[in-house]
Design a protein around this motif. Structure first.
Motif, short mmCIF file in Angstrom:
data_model
loop_
_atom_site.label_atom_id
_atom_site.label_comp_id
_atom_site.label_asym_id
_atom_site.label_seq_id
_atom_site.Cartn_x
_atom_site.Cartn_y
_atom_site.Cartn_z
N LEU A 75 48.93 74.87 79.55
CA LEU A 75 48.06 76.00 79.83
C LEU A 75 48.63 77.26 79.20
N GLY B 234 34.51 75.96 84.03
CA GLY B 234 34.84 77.17 83.29
C GLY B 234 34.89 76.84 81.81
N ALA B 235 35.83 77.49 81.14
CA ALA B 235 35.98 77.24 79.70
C ALA B 235 36.49 75.82 79.47
N THR C 93 39.73 70.97 80.75
CA THR C 93 39.57 72.27 81.40
C THR C 93 40.67 72.41 82.44
N VAL D 277 45.40 74.10 76.37
CA VAL D 277 45.49 73.78 74.94
C VAL D 277 46.15 72.41 74.80
N ARG E 42 43.92 79.09 80.04
CA ARG E 42 43.14 78.19 79.19
C ARG E 42 43.98 76.98 78.79
N THR F 168 38.12 73.27 76.69
CA THR F 168 38.73 73.15 75.38
C THR F 168 38.34 71.80 74.80
N ASP G 114 46.73 82.77 80.06
CA ASP G 114 45.47 83.14 80.71
C ASP G 114 44.81 81.95 81.39
N GLN H 222 40.26 77.41 67.57
CA GLN H 222 40.80 76.67 68.70
C GLN H 222 42.33 76.65 68.58
N SER I 82 49.01 68.22 77.25
CA SER I 82 48.29 69.48 77.24
C SER I 82 49.14 70.50 77.96
#
Lengths: 818, 147
Positions: free
Chosen positions: A529, B29-30, B45, A536, A534, B32, A532, A424, A527
């Protein structure tokens, strides 16, 4: 509250903010009619707007002030300090009422007779703090110091010229997130286009879209920025009121109001700055009498300057007051058991001063109305550290005090590093990162003491956390030694290591807030992004350190600093650089010898016989470590070694790492070039003998004599050819008379050359002949004079010939190259 | 009354969200995961450039989430300036409320009573109207994930 009313409140506020500095300036110089205009406009507008609403109190106040100001403008009355104070009193009351209207939607009941009476000619002073206490003396003085007006008229004109509109903040945020979405959509599209292969008809417009998008993104980011002026605007008034209240005279000087920063950040630093100013006026600045008796001007000077440097803004707040007495600070710190006397004795002045930021520290002997209300500079520091900033103080006794605040430009975009643990990813703000140590580097020494892991970093034992352990992810146990380390330096100066599985890219990240339930864990600051899309989590480094008690209090902080300084003096690590040479052998060289790593193009390396030289930064240096034969790569990495006087370069296939020579060094006698053999990661490595190398091969760097090149004596050669030749690394030598002792290159026009040859005085050195026509006669050794490429190739080729001639002439033979 | 409602199954029961608070329904979707956060937070997400906190409604009420299947669709809601994706068993339909939320004698059971504003009649039958703020606050004794 209905919309009309909200607009009224906002407009009034805005006008007030704009005229704040006018008010102060007017007070300094009541005769200045242009100042009155702005204030007159303010009360006039308030009065006019009140007509739409039923606010008799506001109307009465603004009407009274307007009347008085109209009299002054018409010359019927002179503005004196009493009048100024009365008008300011009215404005203050208007602000109070506006605040109340905003809160409740209705105007509170009350009487304003006292203020209105004060406005009347020869009226009694108004019963309000601050302005009412203004003495005639200070007003007199301020009048005389007109030339030091805090805000120049030009600055005001600049503000007025800026056209602005008001926008709701969430509209801005919506636009901003829309643009972020567009960037993500673009990335997605780019990805698909790459998969689909090259498509010229689409790639062009797509490129344009990309560049437009990045422009828009810049503009949007700037929209979130605000000039620090908005913060500065309120300060003259604050200083004025405070100094009046405390019976001091202070001039404020603001600088750098055009520096822009994130509007959220401006709100974050508003309180800290106000606090420091209060402190300066209350504690720092002496009374006018004291100042005069010390030979200072009776009016103190308080300067606030903002400057941007890269991604941070520094704000310097300085006063010319009595300065901080470090002995009092020290005594107080001992008294409150912050430190003990022995520690105090070992601290230098600078360190003692920083103690004022420690919790529970206040030197104010009595709690005054203005500062010392229990909230101290520790809160200021805490708030600044919360947003990634820092503060420090310097002071010279009886000369003044200077606070320096460093704050990041924005809260929402920061430089960050992504790390990975248990598959992760997490982000860490770059500002904390001191150093990254990859798993392969064996320069770390681990020790486990109880539950705590310590790593030795630059001779200092540093606590080590594993990110997996902090987050409760699998893989906590493992062998820390095999992990990569991120060394984190907290704003307090504490250092700790965070072990992670992998380290990924770093770059700018856009920080988004997290839901309160997630924030509660205290581990995350927000947080972001990934490219891509996602999400983090961004780690809250300070908080994590706090959870593990790594944040030291003042006592250990001071001790650790002393210890660090001591250790720095006593331990000298034997460090070396590990590399692989072109024979594929792993070797090491002591790090002190290595100046830096150079990468040069193969063309820069000149092989003359068995001697190899390279030209770097205009000096010729010997190169060792190359195998005979053609150069193995188009670009060669070279370790630049120096013994202080001489330099040489060691060509290497690969630079592996910096290591600490911890294993035994076993001397080697067979090969004089090798000092010893040691074990690195269980494999033998030869440590090269610097002494022997320099004794045999070292040369003092020879400044590169740029080869000379003579040009034909024509206008064309001077203006067109000469720059080309200079760029190729030659010194141009305008040819005077042909053929005289000249060992450099000569460029001839072909017809002249033929003539010279026919006359028998053609030069002996290398020659380039230029012809006028594109087409060459067969077998001709000439170059068309506009054949730039051909000319450059020839110039390069001739250059090494000339250089070889030079070095043959000038350097004594020193032995064989390795 | 006559308000639009998003109907969903949560822990095997029919529930309703006021359609006004549901901004959209998304395919998840994915996700975290967020280590060391309460159990009912599945993770975060991304919805376009926005970060959503994913909340499993079943565990937020105090049920074991694995007892029920989910169709991997989630309702996106906003509360106190943050956006959340609510994981439910499945999103059913949009319906019109035909009564005001009212309580029933005896309540709905401890887990349900905390998050429900009351029972509401709809075209497809009665449903529990949920209070979003209560729901995302999580169970009273939210247990932190074991290390």
């Amino acid at each position: 509250m209905d919309e009309l009313l909200a607009d009224f409140v906002a407009e009034t506020r805005e006008m007030l903010e704009a005229s704040e500095s006018e008010i102060i300036a007017w007070e300094a110089n009541p005769a200045d009619g242009s100042r009155i205009d702005a204030i007159f406009r303010f009360v006039h507008t308030v009065k006019g707007n009140c007509g739409f609403f039923d606010f008799p109190r506001l109307a009465g106040l603004s009407h009274a002030a307007e009347d008085v100001l109209a009299d002054v403008r018409a010359g019927r009355r002179d503005a004196d300090s009493a009048l100024v104070s009365a008008v300011l009193g009215v404005i203050d009351r208007i602000v109070e009422l506006i605040d109340a209207i905003e809160a409740t939607g209705a105007c509170p009941e009350g009487l304003d007779d006292d203020l209105i009476a004060a406005l009347a000619a020869n009226g009694p002073p108004p019963d309000i703090a601050g302005p009412g206490l203004e003495t005639a003396d200070s007003a007199q003085h301020q009048r005389s110091s007109h030339e030091m007006e805090p805000v120049s008229p030009e600055a005001n004109a600049a503000i007025a010229a800026q056209r602005t509109i008001r926008l709701p903040v969430d509209l801005l945020d919506r636009v901003m997130s829309g643009v972020s979405d567009m960037v993500l959509a673009r990335n997605d599209l780019a990805h698909r286009l790459r998969q689909a292969g090259n498509q010229p008809t689409i790639d062009g417009p797509f490129e344009r879209l990309t560049s437009i998008l990045s422009d828009v993104r810049d503009a949007i980011t700037r929209m979130r920025m605000q000039r620090i002026e908005t913060l500065f605007a309120g300060l003259p008034r604050l200083v004025r009121d405070l100094s009046a209240e405390l019976g001091k005279q202070v001039l404020i000087d603001l600088e750098g109001g055009d520096v822009e920063l994130d509007r959220e950040m401006i709100e974050m630093i508003r309180d800290p700055i106000t606090h420091i100013i209060r402190n300066a006026i209350d504690h720092g600045i002496e009374t006018p009498q004291d100042r005069l008796s010390q030979g200072k001007r009776e009016t103190a000077f308080l300067s606030i300057a903002a400057r941007q440097s890269g991604n941070t803004i520094s704000i310097v707040i300085s006063d010319d007051g009595r300065g901080i007495d470090e002995q009092r600070i020290g005594a107080k710190a001992v008294e409150t058991e912050l430190i003990n006397p022995a520690e105090l004795a070992s601290m230098d002045r600078e360190k003692i001063l920083q103690l004022i930021f420690e919790p529970g520290f206040s030197t104010a002997d009595k709690v005054s109305n203005v500062s010392g209300r229990g909230v101290g500079l520790d809160v200021v520091r805490q708030n600044l550290e919360k947003v990634g900033g820092s503060i420090k103080v310097t002071s010279t006794k009886s000369v003044g005090t200077l606070f320096t605040l460093q704050i990041p430009l924005t809260l929402s975009i920061i430089a960050g590093l992504t790390v990975e643990v248990a598959d992760q990813r997490f982000a860490i703000p770059q500002s904390y990162i001191e150093e990254i140590i990859h798993a392969s580097a064996k320069s770390l020494d681990f020790a486990r003491l109880g539950e705590t892991a310590l790593v030795t970093f630059r001779g200092q034992r540093v606590p080590c956390l594993t990110l997996a352990g902090v987050l409760g992810l699998p893989g906590e146990g493992g062998d820390e030694a095999s992990r990569s380390m991120v060394m984190l330096r907290l704003a307090s100066g504490d250092l700790f290591a965070l072990a992670v599985d992998n380290i990924h890219s770093h770059g700018d990240i856009v920080v988004k807030p997290l839901a309160p339930a997630v924030m509660k864990s205290g581990l995350y600051a927000g947080s972001t992004l990934l490219d891509d899309g996602r999400p983090v989590l961004l780690l809250d480094v300070t908080n994590i350190a706090g959870l593990y008690d790594i944040l030291s209090d003042a006592r250990t902080r001071v001790l650790a600093d002393a210890l660090e300084a001591e250790e720095a003096q006593t331990t000298i690590d034997q460090r070396a650089m590990l590399f692989t040479d072109f024979d594929g052998r792993r070797r090491a060289v002591r790090l002190e010898l290595v100046q830096r790593i150079e990468t040069v193009a193969a063309e820069a390396i000149d092989i003359a016989g068995d001697r190899v030289r390279v030209v770097i930064d205009g000096v010729i240096l010997p190169v060792i470590g190359l195998t005979p034969g053609p150069l193995p790569a188009p670009r060669i990495r070279l370790l630049r070694l120096s013994d202080g006087a001489c330099e040489l370069l060691y060509a290497v296939r690969e630079v592996n790492d910096a290591i600490i020579l911890s294993g035994d060094l076993k001397p080697v006698h067979e090969d004089p070039m090798i000092e010893a053999i040691t074990l690195v990661e269980q494999a033998p490595v030869s440590l090269i003998d610097g002494h022997e190398f320099f004794a045999r091969l070292g040369e003092a760097p020879m400044p590169l004599a740029r080869p000379k090149c003579r040009l034909p004596d024509t206008e064309w050669a001077r203006t067109i050819l000469a720059p080309l030749v200079t760029a190729a690394g030659y010194d141009v030598d305008q040819r005077g008379e042909a053929g005289s002792g000249h060992s450099g290159l000569t460029i001839w026009l072909d017809e002249e050359y033929e003539v010279a040859q026919a006359l028998g005085n053609a030069p002996s050195g290398p020659v380039i002949r230029l012809r006028d026509h594109p087409d060459a006669a067969p077998g001709s050794e000439t170059i068309y004079r506009y054949d730039r490429e051909g000319l450059n190739t020839e110039l390069r080729k001739q250059r090494s010939v000339v250089l070889a001639n030079y070095s043959r002439d000038t350097t004594p033979d020193k032995g064989e190259a390795a | 009354m006559n308000d639009l409602l998003v109907m969903a199954q949560i822990a095997g029961r029919r529930c309703a969200f006021p359609a006004g608070v549901v901004k959209s329904v998304i395919e998840l979707g994915a996700i975290t995961p967020v280590p060391r956060s309460p159990d009912f937070i599945t993770g975060i997400t991304a919805l376009r450039s926005q970060a959503l906190t994913v909340i499993d409604c079943r565990s937020a009420m105090g049920f074991a989430p694995h007892d029920w299947e989910t169709d991997h669709r989630a309702a996106v809601v906003a509360a106190a300036g943050h956006s959340y994706a609510l994981v439910v068993d499945r999103i059913e339909d949009i319906a019109t409320g035909q009564s005001s939320p009212e309580s029933v004698p005896g309540g709905f059971g401890p887990q349900w009573s905390r998050v429900a504003s009351g029972m509401i009649e709809t075209g497809i039958g009665p449903a529990l109207l949920l209070d979003i703020e209560q729901l995302i606050a999580g169970p009273d004794t939210s247990v932190t994930k074991a290390a």
